[in-house]
Design a protein around this motif. Structure first.
Motif, PDB file in Angstrom:
ATOM      1  N   HIS A   1      -8.222   5.783   2.258  1.00 33.96           N
ATOM      2  CA  HIS A   1      -8.643   4.389   2.033  1.00 33.96           C
ATOM      3  C   HIS A   1      -7.678   3.794   1.019  1.00 33.96           C
ATOM      4  O   HIS A   1      -7.049   4.527   0.260  1.00 33.96           O
ATOM      5  N   HIS A   2      -7.541   2.467   0.998  1.00 33.52           N
ATOM      6  CA  HIS A   2      -6.620   1.852   0.034  1.00 33.52           C
ATOM      7  C   HIS A   2      -7.362   0.923  -0.912  1.00 33.52           C
ATOM      8  O   HIS A   2      -8.250   0.177  -0.485  1.00 33.52           O
TER       9      HIS A   2
ATOM     10  N   ARG B   1     -11.134  10.923   4.909  1.00 35.17           N
ATOM     11  CA  ARG B   1     -10.132   9.960   5.376  1.00 35.17           C
ATOM     12  C   ARG B   1      -9.506   9.143   4.251  1.00 35.17           C
ATOM     13  O   ARG B   1     -10.055   9.055   3.161  1.00 35.17           O
TER      14      ARG B   1
ATOM     15  N   ARG C   1     -12.309  -3.455  -1.006  1.00 37.01           N
ATOM     16  CA  ARG C   1     -12.327  -2.083  -1.536  1.00 37.01           C
ATOM     17  C   ARG C   1     -11.379  -1.938  -2.710  1.00 37.01           C
ATOM     18  O   ARG C   1     -10.239  -2.371  -2.655  1.00 37.01           O
TER      19      ARG C   1
ATOM     20  N   ARG D   1      -7.299  -2.375  -2.888  1.00 34.86           N
ATOM     21  CA  ARG D   1      -6.588  -3.659  -2.714  1.00 34.86           C
ATOM     22  C   ARG D   1      -5.977  -4.159  -4.017  1.00 34.86           C
ATOM     23  O   ARG D   1      -5.227  -5.109  -4.007  1.00 34.86           O
TER      24      ARG D   1
ATOM     25  N   TRP E   1       0.829  -1.204   0.000  1.00 34.52           N
ATOM     26  CA  TRP E   1       0.000   0.000   0.000  1.00 34.52           C
ATOM     27  C   TRP E   1       0.872   1.266   0.000  1.00 34.52           C
ATOM     28  O   TRP E   1       1.835   1.343   0.759  1.00 34.52           O
TER      29      TRP E   1
HETATM   30  O1  LIG Z   1     -10.086   5.135   8.728  1.00 29.38           O
HETATM   31  P1  LIG Z   1      -8.688   5.312   9.331  1.00 29.38           P
HETATM   32  O2  LIG Z   1      -8.638   5.235  10.800  1.00 29.38           O
HETATM   33  O3  LIG Z   1      -7.963   6.488   8.725  1.00 29.38           O
HETATM   34  O4  LIG Z   1      -7.843   4.067   8.833  1.00 29.38           O
HETATM   35  C1  LIG Z   1      -7.763   3.853   7.430  1.00 29.38           C
HETATM   36  C2  LIG Z   1      -8.552   2.607   7.126  1.00 29.38           C
HETATM   37  O5  LIG Z   1      -8.030   1.551   7.906  1.00 29.38           O
HETATM   38  C3  LIG Z   1      -8.351   2.262   5.661  1.00 29.38           C
HETATM   39  O6  LIG Z   1      -8.963   1.003   5.458  1.00 29.38           O
HETATM   40  P2  LIG Z   1      -9.948   0.839   4.191  1.00 29.38           P
HETATM   41  O7  LIG Z   1      -9.080   1.043   2.986  1.00 29.38           O
HETATM   42  O8  LIG Z   1     -10.467  -0.561   4.267  1.00 29.38           O
HETATM   43  O9  LIG Z   1     -11.005   1.878   4.324  1.00 29.38           O
HETATM   44  C4  LIG Z   1      -6.876   2.135   5.288  1.00 29.38           C
HETATM   45  O10 LIG Z   1      -6.807   1.924   3.873  1.00 29.38           O
HETATM   46  C5  LIG Z   1      -6.121   3.421   5.620  1.00 29.38           C
HETATM   47  O11 LIG Z   1      -4.739   3.259   5.364  1.00 29.38           O
HETATM   48  C6  LIG Z   1      -6.298   3.746   7.090  1.00 29.38           C
HETATM   49  O12 LIG Z   1      -5.690   5.013   7.329  1.00 29.38           O
END
Ligand SMILES: O=P(O)(O)O[C@@H]1[C@H](O)[C@H](OP(=O)(O)O)[C@@H](O)[C@H](O)[C@H]1O
Ligand SMILES: [Zn+2]
Ligand SMILES: [Zn+2]
Length: 226
Positions: free
Chosen positions: A181-182, A179, A211, A184, A161
């Motif tokens: 998100h990554h 926020r 995701r 996959r 990631w």
């Molecule tokens: O919501 P947060 O507390 O910021 O944490 C984020 C979530 O865990 C995301 O999961 P996801 O991709 O499954 O949403 C992850 O991709 C990010 O790196 C994290 O920073």
């Protein structure tokens, strides 16, 4: 990196191998695979934790642990295979087979050993698996018919990631309200809007909806050429 004995990894493994699970907890299993692939947990530690669950007295816990092990072997690639395909681990599987009186547990062990032996048939470094299968056959254990798909491992591994301060696609900066998100599939970091879709990723052996970003969603689902 998870360190303490009640690390997030251990909690995920507890949840994935709970004796109350009526079916595999794919969400936790995929997070376990993600944790190993992202090196949040050492493969050796992960396998020793799974081994403890394999030695549980409750056959349902053992079956859930075997499902976790099967998914890790399918999804985590050589970093896990090197820990699995050792004489010691194979002997522990053999002991588990001999000691279990639960027919489902016994059949699952035979199915997995056979699938791994087939998958590793061209890999000399993993010959401990086929050696163990020969020993089990010599002891008179009957192996089920091989299912090729059981021996299909994710040829590719999901990418590491990336991190970033703004969305890889729309460039909006991340804030408490916007926020990270990554995806996959490509491993890039996105805002919620640009990664609102989910998809399975068969080539990574990911069988559950995870995701993905809009571009990868279209690539995986063949809306555009990869
Ligand atoms: O919501 P947060 O507390 O910021 O944490 C984020 C979530 O865990 C995301 O999961 P996801 O991709 O499954 O949403 C992850 O991709 C990010 O790196 C994290 O920073
Ligand atoms: Zn975005
Ligand atoms: Zn993507």
């Amino acid at each position: 990196m998870f360190k303490s004995s009640t690390s997030p990894f251990d909690k995920l493994l507890e949840k994935a191998t709970s004796l109350t699970n009526l079916e595999p907890d794919w969400g936790s299993i995929m997070q376990i695979c993600d944790a190993i692939r992202q090196n949040d947990v050492q493969p050796r530690y992960a396998l020793s934790a799974i081994k403890r669950k394999l030695n549980a007295t409750n056959p349902n816990v053992q079956l859930m642990a075997l499902k976790v092990l099967e998914s890790c072997v399918k999804n985590c690639g050589p970093i896990l295979h090197f820990e699995l395909a050792t004489k010691e681990f194979m002997e522990e599987m053999h002991t588990m087979l001999r000691n279990s009186s639960d027919i489902k547990v016994k059949n699952e062990i035979l199915r997995l050993i056979q699938a791994w032996a087939h998958a590793f048939r061209k890999e000399p470094s993993f010959k401990a698996v086929s050696d163990q299968m020969r020993l089990m056959k010599a002891e008179g254990f009957q192996f089920p018919t091989l299912k090729e798909s059981d021996a299909m491992f994710s040829a590719d591994l999901a990418p590491e990631w990336s991190d970033g301060e703004c969305c890889h696609r729309c460039r909006t900066s991340f804030t408490v309200m916007n926020r990270k998100h990554h995806c996959r599939h490509c491993g890039q970091v996105f805002c919620a809007k640009c990664s609102a879709k989910t998809s399975t990723i068969p080539k990574f052996g990911i069988e559950k909806e995870v995701r993905v970003c809009d571009l990868c969603y279209d690539k995986i689902n063949k809306k555009i050429e990869i």
